[in-house]
Design a protein around this motif. Sequence first.
Motif, PDB file in Angstrom:
ATOM      1  N   THR A 438       0.861  -1.377   0.089  1.00  0.00           N
ATOM      2  CA  THR A 438      -0.236   0.096  -0.043  1.00  0.00           C
ATOM      3  C   THR A 438       0.911   1.308   0.040  1.00  0.00           C
ATOM      4  N   VAL A 439       1.915   1.144   0.550  1.00  0.00           N
ATOM      5  CA  VAL A 439       2.777   2.435   0.656  1.00  0.00           C
ATOM      6  C   VAL A 439       3.458   2.566  -0.516  1.00  0.00           C
ATOM      7  N   SER A 440       3.735   1.577  -1.455  1.00  0.00           N
ATOM      8  CA  SER A 440       4.347   1.840  -2.648  1.00  0.00           C
ATOM      9  C   SER A 440       3.418   2.301  -3.589  1.00  0.00           C
ATOM     10  N   LEU A 441       2.297   1.744  -3.690  1.00  0.00           N
ATOM     11  CA  LEU A 441       0.961   2.165  -4.401  1.00  0.00           C
ATOM     12  C   LEU A 441       0.701   3.650  -4.327  1.00  0.00           C
ATOM     13  N   GLY A 442       1.114   4.064  -2.974  1.00  0.00           N
ATOM     14  CA  GLY A 442       0.559   5.217  -2.410  1.00  0.00           C
ATOM     15  C   GLY A 442       1.642   6.409  -2.806  1.00  0.00           C
ATOM     16  N   ALA A 443       2.789   6.097  -3.075  1.00  0.00           N
ATOM     17  CA  ALA A 443       4.035   6.997  -3.722  1.00  0.00           C
ATOM     18  C   ALA A 443       3.841   6.892  -5.239  1.00  0.00           C
ATOM     19  N   LEU A 444       3.335   5.684  -5.797  1.00  0.00           N
ATOM     20  CA  LEU A 444       3.059   5.897  -7.423  1.00  0.00           C
ATOM     21  C   LEU A 444       2.261   6.854  -7.648  1.00  0.00           C
ATOM     22  N   LEU A 445       1.040   6.699  -6.627  1.00  0.00           N
ATOM     23  CA  LEU A 445      -0.181   7.469  -7.061  1.00  0.00           C
ATOM     24  C   LEU A 445       0.032   8.906  -6.905  1.00  0.00           C
ATOM     25  N   PHE A 446       0.996   9.204  -5.879  1.00  0.00           N
ATOM     26  CA  PHE A 446       1.036  10.598  -5.406  1.00  0.00           C
ATOM     27  C   PHE A 446       2.210  11.271  -6.546  1.00  0.00           C
ATOM     28  N   ALA A 447       3.105  10.339  -7.113  1.00  0.00           N
ATOM     29  CA  ALA A 447       4.112  10.842  -7.985  1.00  0.00           C
ATOM     30  C   ALA A 447       3.226  11.050  -9.489  1.00  0.00           C
ATOM     31  N   PHE A 448       2.319  10.197  -9.832  1.00  0.00           N
ATOM     32  CA  PHE A 448       1.935  10.325 -11.142  1.00  0.00           C
ATOM     33  C   PHE A 448       0.282  10.510 -11.357  1.00  0.00           C
ATOM     34  N   LEU A 449      -0.242  10.857 -10.102  1.00  0.00           N
ATOM     35  CA  LEU A 449      -1.612  11.157 -10.269  1.00  0.00           C
ATOM     36  C   LEU A 449      -1.776  12.373  -9.332  1.00  0.00           C
ATOM     37  N   VAL A 450      -1.617  12.173  -7.923  1.00  0.00           N
ATOM     38  CA  VAL A 450      -2.048  13.282  -7.075  1.00  0.00           C
ATOM     39  C   VAL A 450      -1.378  14.505  -7.333  1.00  0.00           C
ATOM     40  N   ARG A 451      -0.182  14.516  -7.277  1.00  0.00           N
ATOM     41  CA  ARG A 451       0.584  15.956  -7.373  1.00  0.00           C
ATOM     42  C   ARG A 451       0.441  16.743  -8.798  1.00  0.00           C
ATOM     43  N   PRO A 452       0.296  15.728 -10.022  1.00  0.00           N
ATOM     44  CA  PRO A 452       0.427  16.529 -11.156  1.00  0.00           C
ATOM     45  C   PRO A 452      -1.499  17.061 -11.196  1.00  0.00           C
ATOM     46  N   ARG A 453      -2.400  16.202 -10.541  1.00  0.00           N
ATOM     47  CA  ARG A 453      -3.577  16.941 -10.592  1.00  0.00           C
ATOM     48  C   ARG A 453      -3.666  18.160  -9.798  1.00  0.00           C
ATOM     49  N   ILE A 454      -3.245  17.954  -8.505  1.00  0.00           N
ATOM     50  CA  ILE A 454      -3.353  19.128  -7.614  1.00  0.00           C
ATOM     51  C   ILE A 454      -2.457  20.480  -8.254  1.00  0.00           C
ATOM     52  N   GLN A 455      -1.402  20.087  -8.975  1.00  0.00           N
ATOM     53  CA  GLN A 455      -0.679  21.334  -9.738  1.00  0.00           C
ATOM     54  C   GLN A 455      -1.534  22.048 -10.654  1.00  0.00           C
ATOM     55  N   HIS A 456      -1.996  21.099 -11.456  1.00  0.00           N
ATOM     56  CA  HIS A 456      -3.020  21.548 -12.614  1.00  0.00           C
ATOM     57  C   HIS A 456      -4.270  22.315 -11.993  1.00  0.00           C
ATOM     58  N   LEU A 457      -4.759  21.691 -10.716  1.00  0.00           N
ATOM     59  CA  LEU A 457      -6.066  22.564 -10.232  1.00  0.00           C
ATOM     60  C   LEU A 457      -5.603  23.720  -9.695  1.00  0.00           C
ATOM     61  N   VAL A 458      -4.163  23.952  -9.216  1.00  0.00           N
ATOM     62  CA  VAL A 458      -3.902  25.190  -8.973  1.00  0.00           C
ATOM     63  C   VAL A 458      -3.550  26.365  -9.969  1.00  0.00           C
ATOM     64  N   GLN A 459      -3.068  25.756 -11.043  1.00  0.00           N
ATOM     65  CA  GLN A 459      -3.029  26.480 -12.301  1.00  0.00           C
ATOM     66  C   GLN A 459      -4.105  27.141 -12.586  1.00  0.00           C
ATOM     67  N   ASN A 460      -5.136  26.288 -12.738  1.00  0.00           N
ATOM     68  CA  ASN A 460      -6.377  26.613 -13.153  1.00  0.00           C
ATOM     69  C   ASN A 460      -7.176  27.618 -12.366  1.00  0.00           C
ATOM     70  N   ASN A 461      -6.861  27.651 -11.163  1.00  0.00           N
ATOM     71  CA  ASN A 461      -7.540  28.584 -10.223  1.00  0.00           C
ATOM     72  C   ASN A 461      -6.815  29.836 -10.012  1.00  0.00           C
ATOM     73  N   GLY A 462      -5.443  29.882 -10.575  1.00  0.00           N
ATOM     74  CA  GLY A 462      -4.850  31.077 -10.340  1.00  0.00           C
ATOM     75  C   GLY A 462      -3.432  30.716  -9.434  1.00  0.00           C
ATOM     76  N   ASN A 463      -2.691  31.363  -9.040  1.00  0.00           N
ATOM     77  CA  ASN A 463      -1.510  31.184  -8.063  1.00  0.00           C
ATOM     78  C   ASN A 463      -2.192  30.828  -6.674  1.00  0.00           C
ATOM     79  N   SER A 464      -3.197  31.657  -6.118  1.00  0.00           N
ATOM     80  CA  SER A 464      -3.465  31.665  -4.973  1.00  0.00           C
ATOM     81  C   SER A 464      -4.560  30.442  -4.589  1.00  0.00           C
ATOM     82  N   ALA A 465      -5.012  29.830  -6.049  1.00  0.00           N
ATOM     83  CA  ALA A 465      -5.816  28.522  -5.738  1.00  0.00           C
ATOM     84  C   ALA A 465      -6.939  28.849  -4.579  1.00  0.00           C
TER      85      ALA A 465
END
Length: 472
Positions: A438-465
């Motif tokens: 589960t830790v390995s799966l969580g790390a993979l999800l964070f690197a390839f799904l969670v963090r990229p989607r969060i960064q995309h969300l912030v960019q779409n909403n402006g720097n302040s998010a």
Amino acid sequence: MSMEIGKGGGSSVNINASWLFLSLMYLVQGIPLGLAAGSVSYLLKSSMTYAEVAIFSFATWPYALKLFWSPVVDGFYWAKLGRRRSWILPVQILIGLTMVYISQWIDCYLPGEECSTQGPRPEAPGIRFITLWFFILVLLSATQDIALDGWALELLPESDRHLASTAQTMGLTGGFFLSFSVLLSLSSRAFVNEWLPFLEGPPVTISGYIRYAGIAAIIMSVFVLLVPESPPKEELDVVDVYKKLVSVVAARKDLLLVLLVHKLGFVANDAASSLLLLERGFRREDFALTTMLDFPVQLIVGIIVTRWSKKRNPVQPWVIGQLMRLALCFIMNLFIYYAVGRTSGLEAFFPLVVSLSILTSVAGTVMFIAQGAFFAVISDSAIGGSYQTLLNTFSNFGGTWPKFFVLRAIDYFNVEVCDSMSNCVRTREGYIPVSFATVSLGALLFAFLVRPRIQHLVQNNGNSAVEKDKVS
């Protein structure tokens, strides 16, 4: 209080009074959750299999499913009493009555507790009976949470909505602390004898605490009547709220996906690590003491993260907290891997366990406050209870839905060898492969799904998010 709360715009007196009221209400709400997910669950684990623990985990599911009835709470109310008070007042009274009822029999079914009824200990009603009543208790608490989240957006000025997350964290943490750490400690004869030798015995029982907490909840409902409530700015019926909520789902699908999977990496650690440590010789009193040390740390961290979330993008501390949790789970898994098969000498590692537990709580507090601050700022107050419930439900369910399967997987991979006298020795610990997976799966999800989607969300909403998401 009635003269200040909810009035006077953004004055410091009004804001402080509103924050204090919300914190007390969340404290009352956190007490049932601390019982179901803390002390009662903890005590039952010592006499249950992993499969039975999985059944009791259903008691906390209402927090993960409250989305389905949140539009009813937002759209159906008695105007004379108020949109929020129409729900909070009766539900809190029911919470108190339910706890008083549970207190009549709970001691008789918890291992190691003295039955407070006259005569011999009655036959246990089974894990399903206990799960049912705590499910009802958590269901009521979750319903109150919907109304209180919406009320928080209306009591606090828009510029100070991030304080709603702090009130929620402080209140829920305090309620959980009382129902878990304080209760386990003061009801334990071993803890009292070691740390409070001037007392003749445990000053409280599980049933006594639940009974008086229920009475206190009923008394606290009086304060709800003292707080003025303004009429809603936009009149919406239940159907309108459901329609708006559907629009929010479409607009926020990336965020909802992240919330649904971001806890996979630490669900095994949260669900079973404490039980493994108990089996290796650590006492429940040790964990209660750890949590008592942890509580003031969480309060300090809460204040720091609140200021951080106001000055910066609140998503940033959430990402840091996510990374901390994954790293700490990996370290805890390494220690448990080392501890498996050893029956002595582990006491020297107690400071390590305490440190890991406190750091894990710190990371969780960082994530919770930052997440709550972000939710409060982007939510539309017209459907405030439902909007925040939608986001919190996906976040809660992200940690709830994997738990049943993880516990069953641990039980499946456990291997025990038993002799003719039914004395069993576990030769393979199922927690080890499941937790590292589960830790390995969580790390993979964070690197390839969670963090990229969060960064995309912030960019779409402006720097302040923090742009407000108005859904027409």
